[in-house]
Design a protein around this motif. Structure first.
Motif, short mmCIF file in Angstrom:
data_model
loop_
_atom_site.label_atom_id
_atom_site.label_comp_id
_atom_site.label_asym_id
_atom_site.label_seq_id
_atom_site.Cartn_x
_atom_site.Cartn_y
_atom_site.Cartn_z
N ASP A 1 70.30 68.15 18.94
CA ASP A 1 69.75 67.38 17.82
C ASP A 1 70.15 65.91 17.92
O ASP A 1 70.03 65.16 16.96
N THR A 2 70.61 65.49 19.10
CA THR A 2 71.16 64.15 19.26
C THR A 2 70.14 63.06 18.96
O THR A 2 70.44 62.10 18.25
N SER A 3 68.93 63.19 19.47
CA SER A 3 67.91 62.15 19.24
C SER A 3 67.60 61.99 17.76
O SER A 3 67.55 60.88 17.25
N ARG A 4 67.38 63.10 17.08
CA ARG A 4 67.07 63.03 15.64
C ARG A 4 68.25 62.45 14.87
O ARG A 4 68.07 61.61 13.99
N ASN B 1 70.54 60.34 15.95
CA ASN B 1 70.62 58.91 16.21
C ASN B 1 69.52 58.14 15.49
O ASN B 1 69.75 57.05 14.96
N GLU B 2 68.31 58.70 15.44
CA GLU B 2 67.21 58.06 14.72
C GLU B 2 67.53 57.95 13.23
O GLU B 2 67.30 56.91 12.61
N GLN B 3 68.05 59.01 12.65
CA GLN B 3 68.40 58.97 11.22
C GLN B 3 69.51 57.97 10.96
O GLN B 3 69.48 57.25 9.95
N ARG B 4 70.47 57.89 11.85
CA ARG B 4 71.56 56.93 11.69
C ARG B 4 71.01 55.50 11.74
O ARG B 4 71.39 54.66 10.93
N MET B 5 70.11 55.24 12.67
CA MET B 5 69.51 53.90 12.76
C MET B 5 68.67 53.59 11.52
O MET B 5 68.69 52.46 11.02
N LEU B 6 67.92 54.57 11.01
CA LEU B 6 67.13 54.36 9.80
C LEU B 6 68.02 54.07 8.60
O LEU B 6 67.72 53.18 7.79
N ARG C 1 69.24 50.56 8.93
CA ARG C 1 68.17 49.60 8.64
C ARG C 1 67.90 49.52 7.15
O ARG C 1 67.70 48.43 6.61
#
Length: 140
Positions: free
Chosen positions: A118-121, A123-128, A131
């Motif tokens: 689930d690493t990609s998801r 990391n995306e949530q962390r970046m969102l 932001r």
């Protein structure tokens, strides 16, 4: 329909990992190998510590021992997301379900987990979230 469960588990896109009552890995499918980077030969017979970040091992082992003593897990049907570690040392975020394995005599003999990278998801949530926090800060 005659289903070959071994073939099914070997072909899953998700990792399937089984460990005994002491936390020793006894089953490791090809997807677990892909997710964690350890071959089946490296994983079988190794402790689950192989994929657990050092800072989380004590807590994990305490919870694991409790499940082995009681035959229950507080996570049951919940999807868990936790840090893990790849053979290369790269951090992972995994999502998994876990179940306690009980033999016909009622004795707790291990744990089975179905695991997804689930690493990609994560990391995306962390970046969102970062932001959103930046946008909120700039609007004030």
């Amino acid at each position: 329909m005659n289903i070959n469960f071994e073939a099914l588990v070997q072909s899953l896109g998700d990792g399937a990992v089984i460990s005994d009552a002491k936390g020793i890995i006894t089953y490791w499918n090809p997807s677990a190998e892909r997710i964690f980077g350890f071959s089946v030969h490296e994983a079988l017979g190794a402790s689950l510590d192989l994929i657990i970040p050092e800072r989380l091992r004590k807590r994990h082992n305490e919870g694991y021992d409790h499940s082995m003593q009681t035959g229950t897990t507080q996570y049951g049907d919940k999807l868990l997301t936790v840090p893990a570690i790849h053979k290369s040392g790269r951090p992972l975020s995994i999502a998994f379900t876990v179940s306690v394995i009980i033999d016909p005599d009622g004795k707790v003999v291990g744990v089975a987990a179905i695991i997804r990278d689930d690493t990609s998801r994560f990391n995306e949530q962390r970046m969102l979230r970062k932001r959103i926090a930046e946008l909120e800060a700039s609007s004030n």
